[in-house]
Design a protein around this motif. Structure first.
Motif, PDB file in Angstrom:
ATOM      1  N   TRP A  69      30.227  52.227  39.497  1.00 50.48           N
ATOM      2  CA  TRP A  69      29.915  52.915  39.061  1.00 50.48           C
ATOM      3  C   TRP A  69      28.410  53.078  40.118  1.00 50.48           C
ATOM      4  CZ3 TRP A  69      25.126  52.938  35.739  1.00 50.48           C
ATOM      5  CH2 TRP A  69      24.631  54.619  34.956  1.00 50.48           C
ATOM      6  N   GLY A  70      28.151  54.487  40.830  1.00 50.71           N
ATOM      7  CA  GLY A  70      27.086  54.787  41.575  1.00 50.71           C
ATOM      8  C   GLY A  70      27.330  53.280  42.257  1.00 50.71           C
ATOM      9  N   ASP A  71      26.515  53.178  43.120  1.00 52.09           N
ATOM     10  CA  ASP A  71      25.949  51.868  43.600  1.00 52.09           C
ATOM     11  C   ASP A  71      26.428  50.523  43.217  1.00 52.09           C
ATOM     12  OD1 ASP A  71      25.123  53.764  46.305  1.00 52.09           O
ATOM     13  OD2 ASP A  71      23.389  53.072  45.479  1.00 52.09           O
ATOM     14  N   PHE A  72      26.817  50.281  41.259  1.00 60.04           N
ATOM     15  CA  PHE A  72      26.714  49.187  40.995  1.00 60.04           C
ATOM     16  C   PHE A  72      28.730  49.102  41.029  1.00 60.04           C
ATOM     17  CE2 PHE A  72      23.194  50.923  38.868  1.00 60.04           C
ATOM     18  CZ  PHE A  72      22.114  50.323  39.385  1.00 60.04           C
ATOM     19  N   THR A  73      28.494  47.370  41.092  1.00 57.73           N
ATOM     20  CA  THR A  73      30.115  46.924  40.995  1.00 57.73           C
ATOM     21  C   THR A  73      30.191  45.486  39.817  1.00 57.73           C
ATOM     22  OG1 THR A  73      30.330  47.580  43.280  1.00 57.73           O
ATOM     23  CG2 THR A  73      31.727  46.333  41.841  1.00 57.73           C
ATOM     24  N   TRP A  74      30.830  46.423  39.283  1.00 61.19           N
ATOM     25  CA  TRP A  74      32.234  44.826  38.588  1.00 61.19           C
ATOM     26  C   TRP A  74      33.131  43.957  38.291  1.00 61.19           C
ATOM     27  CZ3 TRP A  74      29.160  49.135  36.850  1.00 61.19           C
ATOM     28  CH2 TRP A  74      27.293  49.388  36.074  1.00 61.19           C
ATOM     29  N   ARG A  75      32.602  42.557  38.322  1.00 58.46           N
ATOM     30  CA  ARG A  75      34.264  42.715  38.379  1.00 58.46           C
ATOM     31  C   ARG A  75      35.051  41.981  37.297  1.00 58.46           C
ATOM     32  NH1 ARG A  75      33.708  38.833  42.330  1.00 58.46           N
ATOM     33  NH2 ARG A  75      34.734  40.233  43.600  1.00 58.46           N
ATOM     34  N   ALA A  76      36.414  42.856  36.590  1.00 54.34           N
ATOM     35  CA  ALA A  76      36.771  41.563  35.265  1.00 54.34           C
ATOM     36  C   ALA A  76      37.430  40.392  35.262  1.00 54.34           C
ATOM     37  CB  ALA A  76      38.265  42.332  35.030  1.00 54.34           C
ATOM     38  N   SER A  77      36.660  39.727  34.307  1.00 58.88           N
ATOM     39  CA  SER A  77      36.772  38.136  34.098  1.00 58.88           C
ATOM     40  C   SER A  77      37.919  37.853  32.870  1.00 58.88           C
ATOM     41  CB  SER A  77      35.314  37.732  33.872  1.00 58.88           C
ATOM     42  OG  SER A  77      34.725  38.370  32.452  1.00 58.88           O
ATOM     43  N   ILE A  78      37.873  39.430  32.222  1.00 55.40           N
ATOM     44  CA  ILE A  78      39.182  39.073  30.805  1.00 55.40           C
ATOM     45  C   ILE A  78      39.300  39.810  30.515  1.00 55.40           C
ATOM     46  CG2 ILE A  78      39.106  38.572  28.599  1.00 55.40           C
ATOM     47  CD1 ILE A  78      37.534  36.792  29.033  1.00 55.40           C
ATOM     48  N   ILE A  79      40.804  40.551  30.321  1.00 58.29           N
ATOM     49  CA  ILE A  79      41.604  41.597  30.025  1.00 58.29           C
ATOM     50  C   ILE A  79      42.627  41.272  28.857  1.00 58.29           C
ATOM     51  CG2 ILE A  79      42.902  43.624  30.870  1.00 58.29           C
ATOM     52  CD1 ILE A  79      41.393  43.208  33.549  1.00 58.29           C
ATOM     53  N   GLY A  80      42.380  41.996  27.825  1.00 63.41           N
ATOM     54  CA  GLY A  80      44.031  42.112  26.882  1.00 63.41           C
ATOM     55  C   GLY A  80      43.659  42.908  26.305  1.00 63.41           C
ATOM     56  N   ARG A  81      44.830  42.754  24.809  1.00 66.16           N
ATOM     57  CA  ARG A  81      45.146  44.545  25.015  1.00 66.16           C
ATOM     58  C   ARG A  81      44.276  45.625  24.240  1.00 66.16           C
ATOM     59  NH1 ARG A  81      48.664  44.788  19.791  1.00 66.16           N
ATOM     60  NH2 ARG A  81      47.398  42.708  19.064  1.00 66.16           N
ATOM     61  N   ASP A  82      43.348  45.074  24.106  1.00 61.76           N
ATOM     62  CA  ASP A  82      42.310  45.606  22.843  1.00 61.76           C
ATOM     63  C   ASP A  82      40.918  44.858  23.676  1.00 61.76           C
ATOM     64  OD1 ASP A  82      43.659  46.901  20.807  1.00 61.76           O
ATOM     65  OD2 ASP A  82      44.140  44.774  20.313  1.00 61.76           O
ATOM     66  N   SER A  83      40.803  44.884  24.584  1.00 57.71           N
ATOM     67  CA  SER A  83      39.101  44.032  25.018  1.00 57.71           C
ATOM     68  C   SER A  83      38.787  44.039  26.985  1.00 57.71           C
ATOM     69  CB  SER A  83      38.909  43.162  23.993  1.00 57.71           C
ATOM     70  OG  SER A  83      39.832  42.176  24.878  1.00 57.71           O
TER      71      SER A  83
END
Length: 130
Positions: A69-83
């Motif tokens: 988002w713009g200059d900001f970056t995040w990395r996923a640590s958890i992905i589930g079917r509802d979160s």
């Protein structure tokens, strides 16, 4: 590391949403899944979903899932079917998406300000297309 099938679980984000920011301003947001390795969000000026004001991209590449988002970056640590949980790479906060039910999402943010942990939850309600 994630698989493309795990990445696809973010499908719960897809749709049009109405939320209220921490400062009380109403916003409208839409998520779509235009390519197997991309989810996009667009923020709109009003409920007509015509005038885009902002946006972000969630991408899958080489087993990593990143949100930009713009200059900001995040990395996923958890992905589930509802979160999903995203940790900051070069961003001020951690955030978590959670599907409450088919018509409700929550976005929970956590950050540190002046040595104190802060948090805020935004509830988004699905906008029904007529």
């Amino acid at each position: 590391m994630f698989s493309i099938d795990e990445f696809a679980q973010l499908q719960f984000l897809v749709g049009r949403w109405r939320g209220e920011s921490a400062d009380g301003k109403v916003f409208y947001e839409e998520y779509d899944h235009p390519e197997p390795n991309v989810f996009q969000s667009h923020r709109y000026a009003d409920e007509s979903f015509v005038e885009r004001t902002d946006g972000s991209t969630i991408s899958f590449k080489d087993g990593e899932v990143t949100s930009q988002w713009g200059d900001f970056t995040w990395r996923a640590s958890i992905i589930g079917r509802d979160s999903a949980v995203f940790e900051p790479v070069n961003a001020p906060s951690r955030f978590e998406w959670r599907r409450v039910d088919e018509s409700t999402l929550e976005a929970h943010q956590r950050w540190t300000a002046e040595g104190k942990e802060q948090q805020h939850t935004i509830r988004l309600n699905r906008v029904i297309a007529i």
